[in-house]
Motif scaffolding. Structure first.
Motif, mmCIF file in Angstrom:
data_model
loop_
_atom_site.group_PDB
_atom_site.id
_atom_site.type_symbol
_atom_site.label_atom_id
_atom_site.label_comp_id
_atom_site.label_asym_id
_atom_site.label_seq_id
_atom_site.Cartn_x
_atom_site.Cartn_y
_atom_site.Cartn_z
ATOM 1 N N GLN A 217 0.831 -1.214 0.000
ATOM 2 C CA GLN A 217 0.000 0.000 0.000
ATOM 3 C C GLN A 217 0.861 1.257 0.000
ATOM 4 N N GLN A 218 1.869 1.279 0.830
ATOM 5 C CA GLN A 218 2.751 2.445 0.911
ATOM 6 C C GLN A 218 3.494 2.656 -0.415
ATOM 7 N N GLU A 219 3.999 1.581 -1.005
ATOM 8 C CA GLU A 219 4.716 1.689 -2.275
ATOM 9 C C GLU A 219 3.766 2.090 -3.400
ATOM 10 N N TYR A 220 2.578 1.556 -3.376
ATOM 11 C CA TYR A 220 1.543 1.931 -4.346
ATOM 12 C C TYR A 220 1.291 3.439 -4.285
ATOM 13 N N GLU A 221 1.090 3.961 -3.101
ATOM 14 C CA GLU A 221 0.819 5.390 -2.948
ATOM 15 C C GLU A 221 1.997 6.235 -3.415
ATOM 16 N N ARG A 222 3.221 5.805 -3.102
ATOM 17 C CA ARG A 222 4.422 6.540 -3.543
ATOM 18 C C ARG A 222 4.505 6.555 -5.065
ATOM 19 N N LEU A 223 4.270 5.406 -5.684
ATOM 20 C CA LEU A 223 4.393 5.309 -7.135
ATOM 21 C C LEU A 223 3.259 6.032 -7.860
ATOM 22 N N VAL A 224 2.045 5.957 -7.351
ATOM 23 C CA VAL A 224 0.937 6.704 -7.947
ATOM 24 C C VAL A 224 1.242 8.199 -7.909
ATOM 25 N N ALA A 225 1.779 8.677 -6.791
ATOM 26 C CA ALA A 225 2.141 10.092 -6.674
ATOM 27 C C ALA A 225 3.218 10.481 -7.687
ATOM 28 N N ALA A 226 4.026 9.505 -8.100
ATOM 29 C CA ALA A 226 5.085 9.747 -9.092
ATOM 30 C C ALA A 226 4.574 9.565 -10.519
ATOM 31 N N GLY A 227 3.264 9.289 -10.676
ATOM 32 C CA GLY A 227 2.676 9.177 -12.001
ATOM 33 C C GLY A 227 2.613 7.775 -12.576
ATOM 34 N N VAL A 228 2.957 6.766 -11.783
ATOM 35 C CA VAL A 228 2.921 5.385 -12.264
ATOM 36 C C VAL A 228 1.466 4.925 -12.379
ATOM 37 N N VAL A 229 1.173 4.236 -13.485
ATOM 38 C CA VAL A 229 -0.175 3.728 -13.737
ATOM 39 C C VAL A 229 -0.250 2.269 -13.312
ATOM 40 N N PHE A 230 -1.206 1.983 -12.445
ATOM 41 C CA PHE A 230 -1.420 0.625 -11.960
ATOM 42 C C PHE A 230 -2.594 -0.014 -12.696
ATOM 43 N N THR A 231 -2.422 -1.283 -13.047
ATOM 44 C CA THR A 231 -3.509 -2.054 -13.652
ATOM 45 C C THR A 231 -4.224 -2.899 -12.599
ATOM 46 N N GLN A 232 -3.584 -3.046 -11.440
ATOM 47 C CA GLN A 232 -4.202 -3.739 -10.309
ATOM 48 C C GLN A 232 -3.792 -3.013 -9.042
ATOM 49 N N PRO A 233 -4.741 -2.469 -8.295
ATOM 50 C CA PRO A 233 -4.390 -1.817 -7.032
ATOM 51 C C PRO A 233 -3.974 -2.877 -6.008
ATOM 52 N N PRO A 234 -3.494 -2.457 -4.851
ATOM 53 C CA PRO A 234 -3.146 -3.434 -3.825
ATOM 54 C C PRO A 234 -4.307 -4.391 -3.557
ATOM 55 N N THR A 235 -3.985 -5.676 -3.617
ATOM 56 C CA THR A 235 -4.987 -6.719 -3.476
ATOM 57 C C THR A 235 -4.480 -7.797 -2.535
ATOM 58 N N ASP A 236 -5.278 -8.118 -1.543
ATOM 59 C CA ASP A 236 -4.932 -9.182 -0.601
ATOM 60 C C ASP A 236 -5.131 -10.513 -1.299
ATOM 61 N N MET A 237 -4.063 -11.298 -1.406
ATOM 62 C CA MET A 237 -4.103 -12.591 -2.086
ATOM 63 C C MET A 237 -3.827 -13.709 -1.087
ATOM 64 N N GLY A 238 -4.319 -13.572 0.128
ATOM 65 C CA GLY A 238 -4.072 -14.583 1.159
ATOM 66 C C GLY A 238 -2.765 -14.309 1.868
ATOM 67 N N PRO A 239 -1.734 -15.109 1.593
ATOM 68 C CA PRO A 239 -0.469 -14.898 2.301
ATOM 69 C C PRO A 239 0.333 -13.701 1.799
ATOM 70 N N VAL A 240 -0.055 -13.122 0.645
ATOM 71 C CA VAL A 240 0.662 -11.957 0.106
ATOM 72 C C VAL A 240 -0.329 -10.898 -0.330
ATOM 73 N N THR A 241 0.165 -9.674 -0.409
ATOM 74 C CA THR A 241 -0.572 -8.565 -1.014
ATOM 75 C C THR A 241 0.207 -8.181 -2.259
ATOM 76 N N THR A 242 -0.504 -7.969 -3.364
ATOM 77 C CA THR A 242 0.151 -7.618 -4.620
ATOM 78 C C THR A 242 -0.500 -6.398 -5.246
ATOM 79 N N ALA A 243 0.227 -5.769 -6.158
ATOM 80 C CA ALA A 243 -0.287 -4.717 -7.027
ATOM 81 C C ALA A 243 0.512 -4.823 -8.328
ATOM 82 N N VAL A 244 -0.068 -4.362 -9.423
ATOM 83 C CA VAL A 244 0.590 -4.478 -10.723
ATOM 84 C C VAL A 244 0.576 -3.117 -11.410
#
Length: 128
Positions: free
Chosen positions: A87-114
């Motif tokens: 979540q923190q990295e997602y917010e940092r990268l979005v603020a830098a203009g990075v486009v995400f195709t998948q926001p932070p998503t809880d996948m059980g033992p891991v959380t991912t974003a793309v």
């Protein structure tokens, strides 16, 4: 046996170097000109400067484009980078203009974003 190199195909090495260093925060490790505007170009995590190197590989081979287009079309990331807090990295990268195709998503033992690396690839970030 251990992994010392991994590659990601990029459309433009100079653009990729800017994105992977200035936006993502990696550090340039190797830049050896090979002619025709192509280099052996690698980046590393500043936390592990002698760790695994990521090769910013020119995407000129004819098999690369259809393969990458298929991966992107299906939403499949080329590779995954570990982060402490998605979540923190997602917010940092979005603020830098990075486009995400998948926001932070809880996948059980891991959380991912793309996100789109601007060089033809989807890249996943993940944290346990």
């Amino acid at each position: 046996m251990k992994i010392n190199l991994a590659s990601v195909f990029v459309d433009d090495q100079a653009k990729a170097l800017r994105f992977y260093t200035e936006v993502l925060g990696f550090a340039k490790k190797t830049d050896i000109p090979l002619g025709d505007g192509v280099s052996w170009l690698t980046v590393v995590s500043p936390e592990q400067p002698d760790g695994v190197e990521l090769v910013l590989e020119p995407a000129g081979h004819p098999a690369v484009k259809p393969f990458r287009d298929a991966l992107v079309g299906d939403g499949i990331p080329w590779t995954s980078f570990a982060v402490d807090d998605v979540q923190q990295e997602y917010e940092r990268l979005v603020a830098a203009g990075v486009v995400f195709t998948q926001p932070p998503t809880d996948m059980g033992p891991v959380t991912t974003a793309v996100f789109d690396d601007t060089c033809g690839n989807l890249i996943q970030i993940a944290a346990q």
